[in-house]
Design a protein around this motif. Sequence first.
Motif, PDB file in Angstrom:
ATOM      1  N   GLY A 125       0.817  -1.211   0.000  1.00 48.54           N
ATOM      2  CA  GLY A 125       0.000   0.000   0.000  1.00 48.54           C
ATOM      3  C   GLY A 125       0.850   1.261   0.000  1.00 48.54           C
ATOM      4  O   GLY A 125       0.551   2.224  -0.716  1.00 48.54           O
ATOM      5  N   ILE A 126       1.925   1.259   0.781  1.00 53.99           N
ATOM      6  CA  ILE A 126       2.820   2.428   0.846  1.00 53.99           C
ATOM      7  C   ILE A 126       3.457   2.683  -0.510  1.00 53.99           C
ATOM      8  O   ILE A 126       3.547   3.833  -0.974  1.00 53.99           O
ATOM      9  N   LEU A 127       3.904   1.625  -1.188  1.00 52.41           N
ATOM     10  CA  LEU A 127       4.561   1.787  -2.483  1.00 52.41           C
ATOM     11  C   LEU A 127       3.601   2.326  -3.543  1.00 52.41           C
ATOM     12  O   LEU A 127       4.042   2.897  -4.544  1.00 52.41           O
ATOM     13  N   THR A 128       2.314   2.160  -3.336  1.00 52.51           N
ATOM     14  CA  THR A 128       1.310   2.690  -4.267  1.00 52.51           C
ATOM     15  C   THR A 128       0.696   3.997  -3.769  1.00 52.51           C
ATOM     16  O   THR A 128      -0.263   4.492  -4.350  1.00 52.51           O
ATOM     17  N   GLY A 129       1.237   4.547  -2.664  1.00 53.67           N
ATOM     18  CA  GLY A 129       0.745   5.813  -2.145  1.00 53.67           C
ATOM     19  C   GLY A 129      -0.430   5.697  -1.204  1.00 53.67           C
ATOM     20  O   GLY A 129      -1.051   6.710  -0.861  1.00 53.67           O
ATOM     21  N   ASP A 130      -0.749   4.487  -0.757  1.00 52.40           N
ATOM     22  CA  ASP A 130      -1.872   4.277   0.153  1.00 52.40           C
ATOM     23  C   ASP A 130      -1.323   3.974   1.546  1.00 52.40           C
ATOM     24  O   ASP A 130      -0.752   2.909   1.780  1.00 52.40           O
ATOM     25  N   LEU A 131      -1.487   4.909   2.473  1.00 54.92           N
ATOM     26  CA  LEU A 131      -0.988   4.724   3.835  1.00 54.92           C
ATOM     27  C   LEU A 131      -1.966   3.975   4.720  1.00 54.92           C
ATOM     28  O   LEU A 131      -1.679   3.728   5.897  1.00 54.92           O
ATOM     29  N   GLY A 132      -3.103   3.605   4.179  1.00 53.02           N
ATOM     30  CA  GLY A 132      -4.072   2.848   4.954  1.00 53.02           C
ATOM     31  C   GLY A 132      -5.194   3.712   5.495  1.00 53.02           C
ATOM     32  O   GLY A 132      -5.343   4.886   5.142  1.00 53.02           O
ATOM     33  N   THR A 133      -5.970   3.121   6.380  1.00 53.70           N
ATOM     34  CA  THR A 133      -7.129   3.784   6.976  1.00 53.70           C
ATOM     35  C   THR A 133      -6.976   3.820   8.487  1.00 53.70           C
ATOM     36  O   THR A 133      -6.591   2.824   9.101  1.00 53.70           O
ATOM     37  N   ALA A 134      -7.260   4.966   9.092  1.00 53.10           N
ATOM     38  CA  ALA A 134      -7.186   5.084  10.549  1.00 53.10           C
ATOM     39  C   ALA A 134      -8.250   4.203  11.184  1.00 53.10           C
ATOM     40  O   ALA A 134      -9.407   4.192  10.745  1.00 53.10           O
ATOM     41  N   LEU A 135      -7.872   3.459  12.212  1.00 50.22           N
ATOM     42  CA  LEU A 135      -8.821   2.540  12.848  1.00 50.22           C
ATOM     43  C   LEU A 135      -9.882   3.285  13.642  1.00 50.22           C
ATOM     44  O   LEU A 135     -11.032   2.837  13.712  1.00 50.22           O
ATOM     45  N   THR A 136      -9.504   4.392  14.250  1.00 49.70           N
ATOM     46  CA  THR A 136     -10.435   5.084  15.144  1.00 49.70           C
ATOM     47  C   THR A 136     -11.418   5.985  14.404  1.00 49.70           C
ATOM     48  O   THR A 136     -12.548   6.170  14.846  1.00 49.70           O
ATOM     49  N   ARG A 163     -11.781   5.868  10.764  1.00 46.36           N
ATOM     50  CA  ARG A 163     -12.152   5.258   9.476  1.00 46.36           C
ATOM     51  C   ARG A 163     -11.903   6.206   8.305  1.00 46.36           C
ATOM     52  O   ARG A 163     -12.549   6.113   7.264  1.00 46.36           O
ATOM     53  N   GLN A 164     -10.972   7.135   8.483  1.00 46.34           N
ATOM     54  CA  GLN A 164     -10.627   8.063   7.410  1.00 46.34           C
ATOM     55  C   GLN A 164      -9.312   7.650   6.764  1.00 46.34           C
ATOM     56  O   GLN A 164      -8.473   7.005   7.400  1.00 46.34           O
ATOM     57  N   GLU A 165      -9.153   8.032   5.488  1.00 49.15           N
ATOM     58  CA  GLU A 165      -7.902   7.737   4.801  1.00 49.15           C
ATOM     59  C   GLU A 165      -6.762   8.515   5.464  1.00 49.15           C
ATOM     60  O   GLU A 165      -6.860   9.730   5.650  1.00 49.15           O
ATOM     61  N   ILE A 166      -5.696   7.801   5.821  1.00 48.15           N
ATOM     62  CA  ILE A 166      -4.592   8.428   6.526  1.00 48.15           C
ATOM     63  C   ILE A 166      -3.914   9.471   5.643  1.00 48.15           C
ATOM     64  O   ILE A 166      -3.530  10.548   6.125  1.00 48.15           O
ATOM     65  N   THR A 167      -3.770   9.184   4.360  1.00 42.79           N
ATOM     66  CA  THR A 167      -3.082  10.118   3.459  1.00 42.79           C
ATOM     67  C   THR A 167      -3.766  11.472   3.450  1.00 42.79           C
ATOM     68  O   THR A 167      -3.109  12.521   3.562  1.00 42.79           O
ATOM     69  N   ALA A 168      -5.090  11.477   3.320  1.00 43.44           N
ATOM     70  CA  ALA A 168      -5.832  12.737   3.258  1.00 43.44           C
ATOM     71  C   ALA A 168      -5.747  13.505   4.569  1.00 43.44           C
ATOM     72  O   ALA A 168      -5.683  14.747   4.580  1.00 43.44           O
ATOM     73  N   THR A 169      -5.728  12.792   5.694  1.00 39.89           N
ATOM     74  CA  THR A 169      -5.663  13.448   7.000  1.00 39.89           C
ATOM     75  C   THR A 169      -4.254  13.908   7.324  1.00 39.89           C
ATOM     76  O   THR A 169      -4.055  14.937   7.989  1.00 39.89           O
ATOM     77  N   LEU A 170      -3.274  13.157   6.840  1.00 38.20           N
ATOM     78  CA  LEU A 170      -1.889  13.401   7.215  1.00 38.20           C
ATOM     79  C   LEU A 170      -1.240  14.547   6.441  1.00 38.20           C
ATOM     80  O   LEU A 170      -0.392  15.266   6.983  1.00 38.20           O
ATOM     81  N   MET A 171      -1.623  14.733   5.192  1.00 35.86           N
ATOM     82  CA  MET A 171      -0.949  15.730   4.357  1.00 35.86           C
ATOM     83  C   MET A 171      -1.019  17.149   4.929  1.00 35.86           C
ATOM     84  O   MET A 171      -0.003  17.858   4.947  1.00 35.86           O
ATOM     85  N   PRO A 172      -2.185  17.627   5.397  1.00 34.46           N
ATOM     86  CA  PRO A 172      -2.191  18.968   6.013  1.00 34.46           C
ATOM     87  C   PRO A 172      -1.298  19.041   7.245  1.00 34.46           C
ATOM     88  O   PRO A 172      -0.648  20.068   7.493  1.00 34.46           O
TER      89      PRO A 172
END
Length: 329
Positions: A85-96, A98-107
């Motif tokens: 997932g990391i190699l394809t740009g997908d950091l996964g989903t936050a368990l608590t 349920r949001q995409e980590i990439t979208a939350t993490l970038m800001p």
Amino acid sequence: MLARGISRVLVNSPVLSLVAQRVALGILLLFAVSVLIFVGTQILPGDVAQSILGQAATPEALANLRKELGLNDPAYVRYFHWLGGILTGDLGTALTTRQEITATLMPRLWNTLFLAFWAAVVSVPLAIVLGLLAVRYRNGPVDKAISGFALASTSLPEFFLGYLLILFFAVKLQWFPSISTVYDGMPFVEKLKAIVLPATALVFVVLAHMMRMTRAAILNVMQSAYIETAELKGLSALNIIRKHALPNAIAPIINVVMLNLAYLVVGVVVIEVIFVYPGMGQYLVDHVVKRDVPVVQAVGLIFAAVYIGLNIVADVAAILANPRLRHPK
């Protein structure tokens, strides 16, 4: 044929060969760090499913959530799924959340880089200038004052510096806010005012190390024979330092600057927590408390990538600054 051509170029160019070695070593090291991060998060005490559902969760609900999250799969399967997932740009989903980590993490990443950038803009030139002044007036009152200041700032923990800044400049003088809140659409001047205190704390943390290493590197060069020749020609001490000593001491100075720039990004956790700054460090701490493993893994890997990447840049810069490698016989 392509591989043979690349090999021939690397053999004929020692600079490119050393740069390629550093990059390859950095990639290998990042892979090893990813394994350590994954293993470290897996051996943490407690149950992820229990943390999400709470103590009142039934065994059936816990079993269903573990299956949904893939916690029943072998560890190596989960690792390679995460790595893919990391190699394809997908950091996964936050368990608590349920949001995409990439979208939350970038800001958050942008906020941390914004803070680190302005801390670097102040600390790097100031450290070099203070190092030059300490060399110019070595063993004199100026040198002793600068060295004493460096020793004092190194001795104070960063959390203590942060609380001192809050006490004097936020509580007593009320010049700056004690909580460094930034958000999208915030005016640039207001952003700068919000980060003055955390950036100042970071400047104090890295300034002393860079200044002392700059001083040591230049003093080491000052013992060379060509420096004595320049002195015999009647050049002023400042010109000798600026034109002869500093250019030849630039490689170790670049190394220490890059290491401290890496710290400005990776080591901001304590400062961000103290000032409640919405960056990567605060995001990491919030999700460590919640035992949100995918978020902890993602943030840890990004921190490792930044640190390793800046170390590679430092190595490459030191290689390029070496005239014996740039102009081989």
